[in-house]
Design a protein around this motif. Structure first.
Motif, PDB file in Angstrom:
ATOM      1  N   ILE A 172      -3.315  15.253   9.416  1.00 11.82           N
ATOM      2  CA  ILE A 172      -4.076  16.411   9.880  1.00 11.82           C
ATOM      3  C   ILE A 172      -5.477  16.473   9.284  1.00 11.82           C
ATOM      4  O   ILE A 172      -6.342  17.155   9.802  1.00 11.82           O
ATOM      5  CB  ILE A 172      -3.328  17.736   9.613  1.00 11.82           C
ATOM      6  CG1 ILE A 172      -3.076  17.962   8.132  1.00 11.82           C
ATOM      7  CG2 ILE A 172      -2.043  17.790  10.386  1.00 11.82           C
ATOM      8  CD1 ILE A 172      -2.515  19.333   7.804  1.00 11.82           C
ATOM      9  N   ASP A 173      -5.720  15.751   8.196  1.00 10.35           N
ATOM     10  CA  ASP A 173      -7.023  15.762   7.539  1.00 10.35           C
ATOM     11  C   ASP A 173      -7.824  14.537   7.986  1.00 10.35           C
ATOM     12  O   ASP A 173      -7.462  13.403   7.666  1.00 10.35           O
ATOM     13  CB  ASP A 173      -6.836  15.762   6.026  1.00 10.35           C
ATOM     14  CG  ASP A 173      -8.122  15.979   5.256  1.00 10.35           C
ATOM     15  OD1 ASP A 173      -9.202  15.992   5.878  1.00 10.35           O
ATOM     16  OD2 ASP A 173      -8.053  16.136   4.027  1.00 10.35           O
ATOM     17  N   LYS A 174      -8.906  14.753   8.735  1.00 11.24           N
ATOM     18  CA  LYS A 174      -9.692  13.654   9.311  1.00 11.24           C
ATOM     19  C   LYS A 174     -10.263  12.746   8.230  1.00 11.24           C
ATOM     20  O   LYS A 174     -10.255  11.523   8.368  1.00 11.24           O
ATOM     21  CB  LYS A 174     -10.823  14.222  10.168  1.00 11.24           C
ATOM     22  CG  LYS A 174     -11.585  13.167  10.933  1.00 11.24           C
ATOM     23  CD  LYS A 174     -12.582  13.782  11.873  1.00 11.24           C
ATOM     24  CE  LYS A 174     -13.235  12.736  12.738  1.00 11.24           C
ATOM     25  NZ  LYS A 174     -14.155  13.310  13.706  1.00 11.24           N
ATOM     26  N   GLN A 175     -10.747  13.326   7.149  1.00  9.04           N
ATOM     27  CA  GLN A 175     -11.346  12.533   6.079  1.00  9.04           C
ATOM     28  C   GLN A 175     -10.303  11.627   5.430  1.00  9.04           C
ATOM     29  O   GLN A 175     -10.553  10.458   5.177  1.00  9.04           O
ATOM     30  CB  GLN A 175     -11.982  13.464   5.041  1.00  9.04           C
ATOM     31  CG  GLN A 175     -12.852  12.772   4.017  1.00  9.04           C
ATOM     32  CD  GLN A 175     -12.088  12.205   2.836  1.00  9.04           C
ATOM     33  OE1 GLN A 175     -11.047  12.734   2.444  1.00  9.04           O
ATOM     34  NE2 GLN A 175     -12.573  11.131   2.279  1.00  9.04           N
ATOM     35  N   LYS A 176      -9.118  12.164   5.184  1.00  2.84           N
ATOM     36  CA  LYS A 176      -8.054  11.403   4.535  1.00  2.84           C
ATOM     37  C   LYS A 176      -7.567  10.261   5.429  1.00  2.84           C
ATOM     38  O   LYS A 176      -7.318   9.159   4.944  1.00  2.84           O
ATOM     39  CB  LYS A 176      -6.889  12.338   4.211  1.00  2.84           C
ATOM     40  CG  LYS A 176      -6.246  12.107   2.889  1.00  2.84           C
ATOM     41  CD  LYS A 176      -5.151  13.142   2.674  1.00  2.84           C
ATOM     42  CE  LYS A 176      -4.897  13.310   1.212  1.00  2.84           C
ATOM     43  NZ  LYS A 176      -3.828  14.276   0.957  1.00  2.84           N
ATOM     44  N   VAL A 177      -7.429  10.523   6.730  1.00  2.00           N
ATOM     45  CA  VAL A 177      -6.988   9.494   7.681  1.00  2.00           C
ATOM     46  C   VAL A 177      -7.993   8.345   7.706  1.00  2.00           C
ATOM     47  O   VAL A 177      -7.620   7.170   7.640  1.00  2.00           O
ATOM     48  CB  VAL A 177      -6.798  10.093   9.101  1.00  2.00           C
ATOM     49  CG1 VAL A 177      -6.618   8.999  10.136  1.00  2.00           C
ATOM     50  CG2 VAL A 177      -5.615  11.034   9.126  1.00  2.00           C
TER      51      VAL A 177
ATOM     52  N   TYR B  25       0.858  -1.194   0.000  1.00  2.00           N
ATOM     53  CA  TYR B  25       0.000   0.000   0.000  1.00  2.00           C
ATOM     54  C   TYR B  25       0.887   1.235   0.000  1.00  2.00           C
ATOM     55  O   TYR B  25       1.711   1.410   0.903  1.00  2.00           O
ATOM     56  CB  TYR B  25      -0.921  -0.004   1.223  1.00  2.00           C
ATOM     57  CG  TYR B  25      -1.879   1.160   1.236  1.00  2.00           C
ATOM     58  CD1 TYR B  25      -3.030   1.141   0.458  1.00  2.00           C
ATOM     59  CD2 TYR B  25      -1.609   2.287   1.995  1.00  2.00           C
ATOM     60  CE1 TYR B  25      -3.896   2.214   0.449  1.00  2.00           C
ATOM     61  CE2 TYR B  25      -2.476   3.368   1.995  1.00  2.00           C
ATOM     62  CZ  TYR B  25      -3.614   3.322   1.214  1.00  2.00           C
ATOM     63  OH  TYR B  25      -4.472   4.390   1.200  1.00  2.00           O
ATOM     64  N   GLN B  26       0.736   2.089  -1.018  1.00  2.00           N
ATOM     65  CA  GLN B  26       1.532   3.311  -1.104  1.00  2.00           C
ATOM     66  C   GLN B  26       0.893   4.391  -0.248  1.00  2.00           C
ATOM     67  O   GLN B  26      -0.295   4.674  -0.397  1.00  2.00           O
ATOM     68  CB  GLN B  26       1.647   3.770  -2.549  1.00  2.00           C
ATOM     69  CG  GLN B  26       2.468   2.810  -3.394  1.00  2.00           C
ATOM     70  CD  GLN B  26       2.643   3.310  -4.811  1.00  2.00           C
ATOM     71  OE1 GLN B  26       1.900   4.138  -5.281  1.00  2.00           O
ATOM     72  NE2 GLN B  26       3.657   2.773  -5.469  1.00  2.00           N
ATOM     73  N   THR B  27       1.683   4.988   0.632  1.00  2.00           N
ATOM     74  CA  THR B  27       1.189   6.011   1.540  1.00  2.00           C
ATOM     75  C   THR B  27       0.905   7.301   0.776  1.00  2.00           C
ATOM     76  O   THR B  27       1.788   7.814   0.102  1.00  2.00           O
ATOM     77  CB  THR B  27       2.229   6.292   2.642  1.00  2.00           C
ATOM     78  OG1 THR B  27       2.589   5.063   3.246  1.00  2.00           O
ATOM     79  CG2 THR B  27       1.673   7.224   3.691  1.00  2.00           C
ATOM     80  N   PRO B  28      -0.327   7.840   0.873  1.00  2.00           N
ATOM     81  CA  PRO B  28      -0.625   9.097   0.187  1.00  2.00           C
ATOM     82  C   PRO B  28       0.048  10.295   0.855  1.00  2.00           C
ATOM     83  O   PRO B  28       0.513  10.215   1.985  1.00  2.00           O
ATOM     84  CB  PRO B  28      -2.152   9.217   0.282  1.00  2.00           C
ATOM     85  CG  PRO B  28      -2.615   8.154   1.177  1.00  2.00           C
ATOM     86  CD  PRO B  28      -1.484   7.254   1.505  1.00  2.00           C
ATOM     87  N   GLU B  29       0.069  11.415   0.140  1.00  4.24           N
ATOM     88  CA  GLU B  29       0.672  12.654   0.642  1.00  4.24           C
ATOM     89  C   GLU B  29      -0.099  13.148   1.860  1.00  4.24           C
ATOM     90  O   GLU B  29      -1.325  13.139   1.876  1.00  4.24           O
ATOM     91  CB  GLU B  29       0.608  13.710  -0.465  1.00  4.24           C
ATOM     92  CG  GLU B  29       1.461  14.921  -0.218  1.00  4.24           C
ATOM     93  CD  GLU B  29       2.940  14.642  -0.349  1.00  4.24           C
ATOM     94  OE1 GLU B  29       3.704  15.266   0.392  1.00  4.24           O
ATOM     95  OE2 GLU B  29       3.324  13.793  -1.176  1.00  4.24           O
ATOM     96  N   GLY B  30       0.617  13.576   2.895  1.00  2.37           N
ATOM     97  CA  GLY B  30      -0.011  14.136   4.087  1.00  2.37           C
ATOM     98  C   GLY B  30      -0.428  13.112   5.125  1.00  2.37           C
ATOM     99  O   GLY B  30      -1.016  13.462   6.139  1.00  2.37           O
TER     100      GLY B  30
END
Length: 177
Positions: free
Chosen positions: A136-141, A115-120
């Motif tokens: 820092i972005d709840k939706q992305k986490v 799994y490639q880790t996305p930016e941020g």
């Protein structure tokens, strides 16, 4: 009336927030986030607090009112403290390891899942059976944690797979002779 939307959002210490038209920007020790509020909702900065109100009493404006306030709270919390989601892996031979910036998962397939880790987003594996997703972005986490869990969701008979920390799996009884 939205009970959540009525409350003004206070800006925490160490965070600078600004409202420019429909864009709310927050800068803090963890980084910077922006949120563009829907046109149906009015946003104002007053006395170090951000107030959110519907432009009119239409159903659409009232439905987006509380959600907009919650999004603003999430970006303020994200730049100050950040968000974290923990995953647990259970099953014989199931494990996770970081390989550079990529997460390598052994989940009982004939191949390793990478799994490639996305930016941020930051992924850590304190133990081979634990994964910590933070950012820092709840939706992305939440999205990254859901994508990792999706590779092998917990099954109801033995409970093997990837699950959220504290998630209860409803177990089924196996076949009887």
């Amino acid at each position: 009336m939205s009970r959540i939307g009525k409350k003004p959002v206070s800006v925490p210490q160490g965070v600078t927030a600004s409202v420019d038209g429909q864009t709310v920007t927050a800068k803090g020790p963890k980084g910077e986030l922006k949120f563009v509020v829907n046109d149906e909702v009015l946003v104002k900065m007053e006395n170090g607090e951000i107030a959110v109100q519907p432009r009119d009493q239409s159903k659409e404006a009232r439905s987006k009112w509380g959600m907009s306030r919650t999004q603003i709270v999430n970006i303020l919390t994200g730049v100050k403290d950040g968000f974290e989601r923990k995953l647990e892996i259970s099953g014989v031979g199931y494990r996770a390891a970081m390989q550079g910036k990529n997460l390598q998962l052994s989940l009982g397939f004939s191949h390793e899942v990478v799994y490639q880790t996305p930016e941020g987003i930051t992924i850590a594996t304190p133990k081979p059976t634990e994964i910590t997703v933070s950012g820092i972005d709840k939706q992305k986490v939440g999205q990254v944690a859901a994508e990792i869990r999706e590779y092998r969701e917990p099954e109801p008979y033995k409970g093997k797979g990837v699950r959220y920390e504290g998630e209860k799996i409803v177990r089924k009884e196996g076949k009887k002779k």
